[in-house]
Design an enzyme around this catalytic site. Structure first.
Site, mmCIF file in Angstrom:
data_model
loop_
_atom_site.group_PDB
_atom_site.id
_atom_site.type_symbol
_atom_site.label_atom_id
_atom_site.label_comp_id
_atom_site.label_asym_id
_atom_site.label_seq_id
_atom_site.Cartn_x
_atom_site.Cartn_y
_atom_site.Cartn_z
ATOM 1 N N LYS A 121 27.083 29.553 89.714
ATOM 2 C CA LYS A 121 26.913 28.154 89.335
ATOM 3 C C LYS A 121 25.830 27.461 90.146
ATOM 4 C CE LYS A 121 31.528 27.184 87.481
ATOM 5 N NZ LYS A 121 32.073 28.543 87.545
ATOM 6 N N HIS A 240 42.138 21.450 84.838
ATOM 7 C CA HIS A 240 40.825 21.965 84.436
ATOM 8 C C HIS A 240 40.925 23.139 83.468
ATOM 9 C CE1 HIS A 240 39.280 19.321 87.510
ATOM 10 N NE2 HIS A 240 40.022 19.932 88.411
ATOM 11 N N ARG A 297 29.535 34.337 77.209
ATOM 12 C CA ARG A 297 30.475 35.135 76.428
ATOM 13 C C ARG A 297 30.981 34.283 75.279
ATOM 14 N NH1 ARG A 297 35.294 32.691 77.996
ATOM 15 N NH2 ARG A 297 35.336 31.860 80.103
#
Length: 670
Positions: A121, A240, A297
């Protein structure tokens, strides 16, 4: 397979509903499929559906589904030309994608370099900034010293998000609202990230207040073409992790949608992307949006995109991986109507979302139609094990607009019938009826704000519900031979010379036990609580539906019975009773009084409470890890921890006694 023709054989390096989904598309295209399975999945649905299946190891994913060498060996042994990684496990593992290429097997996904670029990230944020894609302010550097990260969070200003650098699916992510909570949240986040991804590094970002989570489906091919297939709103989340997803995202202007789409395509082009991917954005209250991450993906929520576009994304993956160009240009891709997906999990939402394991003794869903789609990796009789994600099914609905789709979602959730494990269906049904969700007032904090309402205790059964449960049990257990020559002695209808014998049924629920009396007659039943006046009922039974007219009020309810459990469904409400056998009461009902037991199999991560000191109800006692998530067990009442009966690192079974916890103070406990 040459010249862009589709593959003859594809190995699916995954399990569950995504493996079943891939098998269905391959079968439609005439492609042979090879499943892989661990010990826990020996009899799994995806194994039964595939043309061939290969055992790859023990139940633990790190010894089976995460073993690239075993997957490649299975491909070699079965002659598979390509491997589809599904989502999860090795689907975003650049080393596995490269190993496939080195072995001469096509990886049905992006290039290893693209996975590598977007898999970290921190590096992805820098890459997106260079490509002109807006990103969220924060720290994405290499320094992982706790004190330094604390200072970065202080400088960014609270609230902040701690996010696993290599993470996804909500794992390794914590919201920190004040400085004094940062250190503990960081430690927990790093621990979970290490366990889930083998990488404890994190990044720190400013938390956008009342944000929406909107993501763009992108697709690229090996000929330089990149398109988007519109957006999905995934704002309805808990910890989340997405709970409900829908397409298109409501309350987005055409200008916002177009700007986001262009940014997503630019992001995909920046890494020379091939295959299916998702660019995830965080959207502020003012409509500003920021890049969060790219999932390299297929996503769990891809069916809502398929329903609004009419495109099979798995087929596109197969075609692109085979070297074919994208089937459609951007101007040929359109969306119609509205789709919503709900994730049905084996978890007890009303007990802190604890995973539930067991056998699916009853599993019934609405029939699939043009408006309702059920994606599942299990069937009735299958087991939900503690080894993997506890998803049972994805409930996906489509209609011409959002209000009609939402009504279909409510009806679909209400029609779910599962006995053997506890599901989150009640939670989903309440969420689908929540006022802000219905009005499309969406942000990622919606569930947290409404959690008390969403997790309110199930309604208490009134007298009518108790009687309906008893009538359902009685109607179901009566012998009903279809053979006209069956012996009348097999009928358990209470008949005797002169009059039918009364039948007594004892049920318990919510800590209350009640004894009901039933007096069968030729055309009706009298029923009531023992010692009270009886009510007149007429009964018709067509499993699992009981139609009962009780004192002239006709009701249709579903009654499912498994073992001693009696579950009654009435509309969106569900009532669970235990059928008490007076001749076989559980002698050990008090065996674990004063103890805290494991609610599921798992590993002890940390012991928290002090020994010998009085603590209050709700005080954290210990942390368990199960199904890749951490769960904190709390004190059930005020009392004292006399002893921990498990140590940090221990693997414990469901129901194992973990804490000797007693009422009183330290002196009396001693």
């Amino acid at each position: 397979m040459t010249g862009g023709a589709l593959f003859d054989t594809v190995l699916i390096a995954n399990r569950g509903e995504i493996a079943c989904r891939i098998i269905a598309t391959c079968r439609r295209l005439g492609i042979r499929t090879v499943a892989v399975y661990s010990d826990a999945d020996r009899n799994a649905r995806h194994v039964r559906l595939a043309d061939e299946a290969v055992h790859i190891g023990p139940s633990a994913a790190r010894e089976s589904y995460l073993r690239a060498d075993k997957l490649l060996d299975a491909a070699r042994r079965t002659g598979a030309q390509a491997i589809h990684p599904g989502y999860g496990f090795l689907s975003e593992n650049a080393a596995f994608a490269q190993a496939c290429a080195d072995a001469g097997v096509v990886f049905i996904g992006p290039k290893p370099s693209s996975i590598q670029a977007m898999g970290d990230k921190r590096e992805a944020k820098a890459l997106m900034q260079a490509a002109g894609v807006p990103v969220t302010p924060g720290y994405h550097g290499d320094n992982q010293e706790p004190a330094f990260l604390q200072q970065q969070a202080d400088d960014i200003r609270y609230p902040v998000l701690i996010k696993a650098s290599a993470g996804g699916g909500g794992k390794g992510m914590r919201l920190v609202e004040k400085r004094e909570d940062f250190a503990a949240a960081l430690l927990s986040c790093q621990r979970e990230a290490e366990s889930s991804f083998g990488d404890a590094r994190v990044l720190i970002e400013r938390y956008i207040v009342r944000p929406r989570h909107v993501e763009m489906q992108v697709f690229g091919d090996r000929h330089g073409n990149v398109v988007h297939l519109f957006e999905r709103d995934c704002s309805v989340q808990r910890r989340h992790q997405k709970v409900l997803e829908e397409a298109p995202a409501p309350e987005l202007s055409d200008a916002q949608r177009e700007a986001m789409a262009q940014a997503a395509v630019a992001a995909a082009r920046a890494v020379d992307y091939v295959g299916a991917g998702t660019i995830e954005f965080i959207v502020g209250e003012a409509g500003d949006f920021h890049f969060m991450e790219m999932n390299t993906r297929l996503q769990v929520e891809h069916p809502v995109t398929e329903l609004v576009t009419g495109i099979d994304l798995v087929e596109w993956q197969l075609r692109v991986a085979a070297g074919q160009p994208l089937p459609l240009r951007q101007d040929q891709i359109h969306h119609r109507g509205h789709a919503i997906e709900a994730r049905l999990y084996a978890e007890d939402a009303l007990k802190g979302f604890l995973p539930s394991t067991g056998t699916l003794q009853v599993m019934q869903f609405p029939e699939a139609t043009a408006h309702v789609r059920i994606d599942t990796g299990v069937e009735q009789g299958d087991a939900i094990s503690p080894w993997y994600d506890p998803m049972i099914a994805k409930l996906i609905v489509w209609d011409e607009d959002r209000p009609h789709a939402l009504q279909r979602l409510r009806q679909t959730i209400d029609a779910v019938r599962v006995v053997g494990v506890t599901t989150n269906a009640v939670f989903l049904g309440r969420l689908a009826r929540q006022a802000d969700f219905a009005a499309a007032r969406l942000d990622t904090g919606l569930v947290a704000r409404e959690i008390d309402t969403l997790l309110a205790p199930l309604p208490e059964a009134d007298d009518a519900v108790w009687m309906l449960a008893a009538l359902g049990l009685w109607a179901r257990t009566r012998a009903s031979p279809t053979d006209a020559n069956a012996s009348p002695w097999a009928l358990r209808d209470g008949w005797r010379i002169g009059a039918s014998a009364p039948r007594y049924i004892e049920l318990s629920a919510g800590g209350e036990t009640r004894r009901l009396a039933l007096q069968p007659h030729a055309d009706h039943v009298e029923i009531g609580f023992d010692g009270a006046p009886l009510h007149v009922a007429t009964v018709a039974w067509s499993a699992p539906t009981l139609t009962a007219a009780l004192d002239g009020v006709r009701r249709n309810v579903d009654v499912l019975v498994q073992g001693t459990q009696v579950v009654l469904y009435r509309g969106e409400d569900r009532y669970v009773f235990e059928h008490v056998d007076p001749l076989h009461r559980h002698a050990g009902a008090e065996a674990h009084a004063g103890a805290v037991v494991a609610p599921m199999p798992g590993r002890i991560v940390e012991l928290l409470a002090p020994l010998g000191t009085k603590i209050a109800k709700g005080t954290p006692l210990l942390v368990m890890e199960a199904m890749k998530m951490e769960h904190t067990l709390q004190a059930p009442h005020d009392g004292v921890v006399k002893a921990f009966l498990a140590r940090q690192g221990d693997l414990v079974a469901d129901g194992a006694v973990l804490v000797d916890f007693v009422d009183g103070d330290a002196e009396t406990a001693a």
